[in-house]
Write a protein that holds these residues in place. Structure first.
Motif, short mmCIF file in Angstrom:
data_model
loop_
_atom_site.label_atom_id
_atom_site.label_comp_id
_atom_site.label_asym_id
_atom_site.label_seq_id
_atom_site.Cartn_x
_atom_site.Cartn_y
_atom_site.Cartn_z
N LYS A 66 0.87 -1.18 0.00
CA LYS A 66 0.00 0.00 0.00
C LYS A 66 0.90 1.22 0.00
N HIS A 90 2.44 1.57 8.84
CA HIS A 90 1.05 1.25 8.50
C HIS A 90 0.83 1.22 6.99
N VAL A 91 1.65 1.96 6.25
CA VAL A 91 1.71 1.78 4.80
C VAL A 91 3.16 1.43 4.47
N GLN A 135 -3.56 2.46 -3.26
CA GLN A 135 -3.32 3.80 -2.75
C GLN A 135 -4.12 4.06 -1.48
N VAL A 136 -3.52 4.72 -0.51
CA VAL A 136 -4.22 5.12 0.71
C VAL A 136 -4.13 6.64 0.83
N PRO A 137 -5.28 7.33 0.70
CA PRO A 137 -5.23 8.79 0.78
C PRO A 137 -5.12 9.29 2.21
N PHE A 138 -4.28 10.27 2.46
CA PHE A 138 -4.19 10.91 3.78
C PHE A 138 -4.49 12.38 3.62
N ARG A 139 -4.74 13.06 4.74
CA ARG A 139 -5.01 14.49 4.69
C ARG A 139 -3.69 15.23 4.90
N LEU A 154 -6.16 12.52 -2.57
CA LEU A 154 -6.61 11.92 -3.83
C LEU A 154 -6.44 12.90 -4.99
#
Lengths: 339, 499
Positions: free
Chosen positions: A163, A207-208, A190-194, A169
Motif C-alpha cells: 500500500k 502502517h503503509v 493507494q491510501v489517501p491521507f489528509r 486523492l
C-alpha cells in the motif's frame, strides 16, 4: 439558512462599501502613475495552510521582497479543497498586479477531474518558475527492497499487498503512484491521507509500506537512517548530494517522470507594463543569493525559469497531465464516483 | 545524568537576556490571545512569522512556543467570567467555571485554572524532557485502525457528557458527525454537500462552530436579559482565591487532567479540546456528587484547564523528536522553525542541541512566568466585570468576529459563526446541549478517514479492528461501557419519550 444568507448579504454590502471608499483614492493614483507600479503592498495567495512547503517558499520570498519590489509582499493562506479554494480566489482576483499567487503543477490536476470553477491553465497567467521538485518513492529503511526492481518483483508475487500513502486523492504524488503501477504492471493500493505529515506518520509507523513525496519533506529522515529512497521520478538524477546516488525510474526502464514545478501566477489580463515590471522584480528577487540561501536552508533548491521558457512549460505540462490522468485511469475513477 | 546536564545547558541558553525577553513577550502575547475570544495562537503566530525574520532563530522559536502554550493559560478567563470560551480548548470550562462565577466564586475558578495549568504544563514538560524520543516512537504504533477505535470510544463516552437527555445528546452528536462530512471527501475526491459554495469544500472549521454555538449564542442570551440583571456579582478580594475545601477538591483533578492531556497530546488531532472533554468526563464519573457538575463543581474547571496545558506540552514531543505536527497548533510552530532554516526531524535533538534544550528550558521558565503573570491578573479580570455587559459584550463580539475571520481568511466563516450563534441560542432555550455536536464534528472526520484507510490497509477485513491488539482493547472498553450502561440508558430512553 435564510438568516446566514442575509448576513452574507450585509457582510458583502459592507465589504463593497468599504472597498469603494478605500479603493477610490489609490486607484486613481495607479492609473495616472502606472509606471510607478507598485505603489502598495502586493498580496500573495498561498492555497495551502501555513507550514507546508508552498507556505515556506512564500515566506522565504516575503523575507526579501521589500528590496526588490519596493513594497512588502503579504502572504495570505487560503487553504482547503486540495488547493482549489485559494486558486479560485486568485483566478477571480482583479488583474491589477496587486494580487499574485503560488501556482504549482499539482493545482493543474484539479480542473482535470472536472470540479473546479476555473480551468487554471487558461484562467491564470504564468509569471516565473521558482523551483521544481521531482517525486520520490520512499520506504522504511528496514524493508527488504533496495531498488525499484526488488519492489516490482515483490509486488508481482504479492499483488495488492503493498500500500502506498500520499497527501490526497488526485494530488501529484498520488498520480506518480498510479503511473508506476501502470508502467510496471503491478497491483499496489493507494491510501489517501489528509496532507503530507499524516502520510509520513503512517509510513514511519509501518502502517503503509511506501510513500510518494518530495525530497525536502523526507531529507531529515534519510539523514537519520529511518527511511530510504528507492527511485526518483525525474529525467536525470538529482544534484543534491543526499539524493545523487539514487537512480531514476527511467534507469529501471520505467517511464515514470513527475517533476512538479512551483511557480508564481496572476489572474489573466495584466496590463503589459505591469506584467513586465512584476516579472522583472520577481526575477531579481528569485535570483537574489540571499533568497537562494534561505531556500537551501529549508531543503529546497531554487530553479528559476524566465517568462518565455516557463510559459512554454505551462502549456506543455497541461497537455501532458491531461494525457497522464487519462492513461492511469485516475480521471475515470473520480468521474465514476461522481455518478 | 546526561539529560540533566543538557537541560542545565538549556537553562544557560534560555536565561540569556534576549531569550528571556523573547520568552516573556511570547507568554504575554499568549495570555492576551488566550483571553481574547476567537483570536487564537495559530492566527497570532502566522501574523508574527514575517516579523521574526530579523530575530535570532532560538529567540523567535522560544517566543512562538510561548504564544502557543501561553494561550492555554488565558483561555479560561472569558469562559469563567462571561460564559464565552476564549479558545476552543476552553469550551468545557464554561459549564462549571461560569456557574462558579455566578455564585461569586469566579476568582477561585480563575486561580485554580491558573495553578492547575502551571502544574499540568510542568508535568507535560517533565515528560517531554526525559521521554521525548521514546514516546514519539510509541505514538507511531497508533495507525488508522487505532484512530478509528479511539474515535468510537470517544463518541461513546463523550456524547453523554453534559446533557440530561440521552436522546437529545445523541441527536446532537449525529448532527455534528453529519456536519463533519461536508467538504472534499478524502477517499473519493468528491465534494460533498458543498452546494457549489467554494468555502464549504474546505469542510467546516470546528473552532468557528464552537465560537458560534458557545460564544455568540451567549452574547444573544445577554441581549435579551433585562438590563438590571446585566451586572454579574462583584467579587470581593477575600473571595478571589480558592478556600481550603476548594483546594482539597482540585488537587486530584489537576493531576488526572495532566495525565489525560499528556496522553491526548501524543496523538494526532486537536488534542487541546479533546483532552478537556475527556478530563471533564472522568471527573464527572469519579465525583460522588455528579449532579453538582454544570452547577459550579470546581473539579470541572481544575481538570480540563490542566488537561489542555499538559496537551500543549505533549504535542511538542512528536514535533521536536520526529518533525511531525499532530495538530494545527504544532503545524504553525513547525513553520516557525522552518522560517529560520531549521527543519525539525529525528536529527533535531543532536544537530541543534542548544536550540532544543534551550526551548525546553524556556518552557519551564515560561510556565513560571505565566503563573506569576496570571495570578495577579485574576483580580484585574474579576474587576473587569464592573463594566456593564452592554458595553463589554459588543467588544467581545467584535473580537470574536476578527478571530473567526483570521482562521481561514474567509467571509463565509463569519456567516457560519453568526448562523451557528443563532442556532446555539435556540438550542439552549430548548434544552439541546451544543457540546455533543462539537464532539461529533471533531471526531466524525477521524472516524471516517480512520475507517476507510484501515479498510484499504487491511484489504477490506473488518475484523482487523479487533485483531490488532491496541485497537481491539480500545473497542473492547467501548463495548463494555455500552453493555454496562444498557440498563441505565433504557431508563433514560423511557424518560425521554415524555419530551
Amino acid at each position: 439558512m435564510i438568516v446566514s444568507k442575509s448576513v452574507v448579504r450585509s457582510v458583502v454590502f459592507y465589504l463593497f462599501t468599504t472597498l469603494l471608499l478605500v479603493g477610490c483614492g489609490p486607484q486613481a493614483k495607479t492609473v495616472t502613475n502606472i509606471d510607478k507600479y507598485p505603489t502598495k503592498p502586493i498580496t500573495m495567495i498561498v492555497p495551502y495552510a501555513a507550514g507546508g512547503s508552498a507556505d515556506m517558499m512564500a515566506r522565504a520570498m516575503e523575507k526579501v521582497a521589500q528590496k526588490h519590489l519596493g513594497q512588502a509582499l503579504v502572504v495570505t493562506n487560503i487553504p482547503g479543497g486540495a488547493s482549489t479554494i485559494g486558486t479560485n480566489e486568485l483566478a477571480g482576483a482583479k488583474p491589477d498586479g496587486y494580487t499574485i499567487g503560488y501556482v504549482s503543477m499539482g493545482s493543474f490536476l484539479q480542473p482535470l477531474y472536472g470540479q473546479t470553477r476555473y480551468h487554471y491553465s487558461t484562467a491564470l497567467e504564468p509569471l516565473v518558475q521558482v523551483m521544481s521538485t521531482p517525486s520520490v518513492a520512499v520506504v522504511l529503511a528496514g524493508q527488504p527492497w533496495n531498488n525499484v526492481d526488488d519492489l516490482v518483483q515483490y509486488a508481482k508475487q504479492h499483488p495488492g499487498e503493498i500500500k502506498f500513502g500520499h497527501s490526497g486523492l488526485g494530488s501529484g504524488n498520488h498520480v506518480v503512484g498510479e503511473m508506476l503501477a501502470k508502467e510496471a504492471g503491478i497491483d499496489i493500493a493507494q491510501v489517501p491521507f489528509r496532507g503530507e505529515s499524516e502520510a509520513l506518520t503512517a509510513l514511519l509507523g509501518g502502517h503503509v509500506q511506501m510513500m510518494f513525496t518530495n525530497p525536502p519533506t523526507i531529507k531529515e529522515y534519510i539523514k537519520s537512517g529511518k527511511v530510504k529512497v528507492l527511485a526518483v521520478a525525474s529525467d536525470q538524477r538529482m544534484t543534491d548530494p543526499e539524493f545523487s546516488s539514487i537512480p531514476t525510474f527511467k534507469e529501471s526502464g520505467l517511464a515514470v517522470v513527475y517533476h512538479a514545478w512551483h511557480a508564481l501566477g496572476a489572474p489573466k489580463g495584466l496590463a503589459p507594463e505591469v506584467r513586465a515590471e512584476l516579472i522583472k522584480d520577481l526575477s531579481s528577487m528569485i535570483l537574489d543569493p540571499e533568497f537562494k540561501k534561505n531556500m537551501e536552508d529549508l531543503g529546497m533548491t531554487v530553479e528559476y525559469l524566465g517568462p518565455q521558457e516557463f510559459e512554454k512549460k505551462w502549456v506543455e505540462d497541461n497537455a501532458r497531465l491531461t494525457k497522464i490522468i487519462k492513461e492511469t485511469g485516475i480521471a475515470e475513477k473520480i468521474a465514476a464516483q461522481k455518478k | 545524568m546526561d539529560i540533566v546536564d543538557m537541560l542545565l545547558n538549556g537553562f544557560y541558553v534560555s536565561l540569556s537576556l534576549s531569550n528571556l525577553l523573547a520568552c516573556t513577550v511570547g507568554v504575554l502575547l499568549g495570555t492576551l490571545v488566550g483571553v481574547l475570544p476567537g483570536i487564537g495562537p495559530i492566527g497570532t503566530i502566522a501574523l508574527l512569522l514575517p516579523l521574526s525574520f530579523n530575530m535570532n532563530a532560538t529567540a523567535s522559536i522560544i517566543m512562538f512556543a510561548g504564544i502557543y502554550y501561553g494561550a492555554m493559560f488565558g483561555g479560561s478567563t472569558t469562559s469563567i467570567l462571561l460564559n464565552v470560551p476564549g479558545e476552543a480548548a476552553s469550551v468545557i470550562t464554561c459549564m462549571d467555571g461560569h456557574a462558579m462565577a455566578k455564585k461569586g466564586r469566579g476568582g477561585a475558578a480563575l486561580a485554580v485554572a491558573a495553578i492547575g495549568s502551571f502544574i499540568a504544563g510542568t508535568m507535560g514538560l517533565i515528560g517531554l524532557t526525559f521521554f521525548a524520543p521514546m514516546l514519539a516512537d510509541a505514538a507511531l504504533i497508533f495507525g488508522p485502525p487505532e484512530y478509528f477505535s479511539i474515535a468510537v470510544l470517544g463518541l461513546i463516552i463523550l456524547t453523554r457528557l453534559t446533557g440530561t437527555s440521552m436522546l437529545k445528546s445523541s441527536l446532537m452528536a449525529v448532527v455534528g458527525i453529519m456536519l463533519g462530512t461536508i467538504g472534499l471527501d478524502s477517499l473519493t475526491g468528491i465534494s460533498r454537500f458543498s452546494f457549489g459554495i467554494d468555502a464549504l469544500q474546505r469542510g467546516i472549521e470546528f473552532s468557528v462552530i464552537a465560537m458560534g454555538l458557545f460564544g455568540v449564542s451567549e452574547l444573544l442570551e445577554t441581549m435579551i436579559q433585562p438590563t438590571i440583571k446585566q451586572r454579574l456579582q462583584k467579587v470581593r478580594f477575600r473571595e478571589l482565591y480558592p478556600n481550603q475545601e476548594e483546594w482539597r477538591r482540585s488537587i486530584a483533578p489537576i493531576f488526572r487532567g495532566g495525565m489525560i492531556g499528556f496522553l491526548a497530546g501524543l496523538l494526532p488531532g486537536p488534542a487541546g479540546i479533546i483532552s478537556t472533554f475527556a478530563s471533564y468526563a472522568v471527573e464527572k464519573k469519579r465525583s460522588k456528587n455528579p449532579q453538582e457538575f454544570g452547577n459550579g463543581a470546581i473539579e470541572g474547571v481544575a481538570g480540563p484547564e490542566s488537561a489542555n496545558n499538559a496537551a500543549a506540552s505533549a504535542t511538542m514531543i512528536p514535533l521536536l523528536s520526529l518533525g511531525l505536527p499532530f495538530s494545527a497548533g504544532s503545524a504553525i510552530l513547525l513553520s516557525g522553525f522552518m522560517i529560520h532554516g531549521i527543519v525539525p526531524g529525528p536529527t533535531l535533538i543532536n544537530q541543534h542541541a542548544d536550540l532544543f534544550w534551550g526551548l525546553i528550558a524556556s518552557m519551564y521558565i515560561g510556565n513560571v512566568l505565566l503563573l506569576i503573570i496570571n495570578l495577579p491578573l485574576v483580580g484585574i479580570f474579576a474587576s473587569l466585570l464592573k463594566t456593564p455587559l452592554n458595553i463589554l459584550m459588543p467588544i467581545v463580539l467584535v473580537v470574536t468576529i476578527t478571530g473567526a475571520y483570521s482562521i481561514n481568511n474567509s467571509f463565509f466563516d463569519l456567516a457560519l459563526l453568526i448562523g451557528f450563534g443563532i442556532l446555539g441560542f435556540f438550542m439552549k432555550r430548548t434544552g439541546y446541549d451544543p457540546a455533543p455536536l462539537i464532539i461529533g464534528l471533531i471526531l466524525g472526520p477521524t472516524l471516517e478517514t480512520g475507517l476507510t484507510q484501515s479498510l484499504i490497509i487491511g484489504n477490506g477485513n473488518v475484523w482487523s479492528f479487533f485483531t490488532r491488539p491496541i485497537s481491539g482493547i480500545i473497542l473492547g472498553i467501548g463495548l463494555f461501557i455500552i453493555i454496562y450502561n444498557l440498563s441505565g440508558w433504557g431508563g433514560s430512553w423511557r424518560k425521554d419519550s415524555g419530551y
